[in-house]
Design an enzyme around this catalytic site. Sequence first.
Site, short mmCIF file in Angstrom:
data_model
loop_
_atom_site.label_atom_id
_atom_site.label_comp_id
_atom_site.label_asym_id
_atom_site.label_seq_id
_atom_site.Cartn_x
_atom_site.Cartn_y
_atom_site.Cartn_z
CG ASP A 69 35.32 52.10 0.63
OD1 ASP A 69 36.07 53.13 0.92
OD2 ASP A 69 35.65 50.39 1.20
CB ILE A 70 34.33 58.65 0.63
CG1 ILE A 70 33.19 58.62 1.69
CG2 ILE A 70 35.11 59.58 0.13
CD1 ILE A 70 32.61 58.16 0.74
CD GLU A 71 38.18 53.18 -2.34
OE1 GLU A 71 39.06 52.91 -3.16
OE2 GLU A 71 37.33 52.15 -2.01
N GLY A 72 38.96 57.13 -4.17
CA GLY A 72 39.16 58.01 -5.92
C GLY A 72 38.16 59.34 -6.04
#
Length: 368
Positions: free
Chosen positions: A149-152
């Site tokens: 989960d890759i975000e921000g």
Amino acid sequence: MLSPLRLTSTLAPIALTVGTLLAGAAPAHAGAAPGPGFPSRYTAPYLETWRSPEKLTELHRTTGLKYFTLAFVISGGGCKGAFDGTIPVEHRGWQSAVNGLRAAGGDVITSFGGGFGTELARACDSVAALKVEYRRVVDSLNLTRIDFDIEGASLDDAEANERRNQALAELQREFAAAGRRLAVHYTLPVNPGGLSPNAIALLENARDRGVQVSVVNIMTMNYGPDLDMGRIAITAAEGLHRQMAAIWPHKTPEELWGMQGNTPMIGVNDHTNEVFSLADATTLANFADDKGIQLIAYWSTGRDNACPADGVRVADCSGTPQGPHDFSRVLGRKGPLRRAAPDARSPRCLSWFVRTCDWQSSWQNGVF
């Protein structure tokens, strides 16, 4: 998407306290038993690992769901991963719960990253060190699938993305040489029309480094404007499909749909004007089954029950009218696939799309 899958720390349980109690109460032991694997289409909602591991057993018993995504492994200090940054992945309670689920025919995915804490590819300063840590987590839980989960800020960290993809490609090759399979999922924020350029760049880098990506899972939540959340989950999936065709042009349309995942935030989203209802869940479930989407997930199992009052954003209930575990019932794939009823919708700019029928140009112009 502006905010992470996990709600803000003021709303979530106090992970540090829970992790400290669990870690002190149960020492680590040998790795988990092998699992049976996954079917071609399945539901694997996110289960918060700062909750008790007994929650996994309870949810399997009460919902009938067989597959879950354990969230999240992040840095527990330097290049060392832990559930929620505090709970060892070798923790006896979690391994016992995973073994029990596998004995009943289910399995787990473990998710790295999320919206809080330090993602491991940013904490480890070399490909070699990162690969060692990924292998440790995979072996500890006998995993065949891992999610990122890759975000921000993590999504914009090109060096970390390069490091992660190199480590994953090497690990997959080493596993394949040993007769093992390691499926990689990328879970990414999405706009109403598809992925943003930084997410596309991450997937292109994964392809170029030799990562075999099994699932591109989009977080269909937290767009900002007032939207029909069920329908926009579909337009986002359609946009992703077109983008995936450009990234993997050798794959057929059916194969690309089979690489997709779709993860709404059930009930009230971080933007409280956005509410993903049970009707929206039915819309998404029918679409996913019609297109052959591999994975349906949702954030989160801990929110799949009614709040004392509707319309509020809370960590442990949905804020929308429902009975206990209703979203698991609607989104769960436990038996023969549902088929969507004939779709009598007129052209997309009518009725439900009237507020957003010009979404594509608006999105390209930075409105969303």
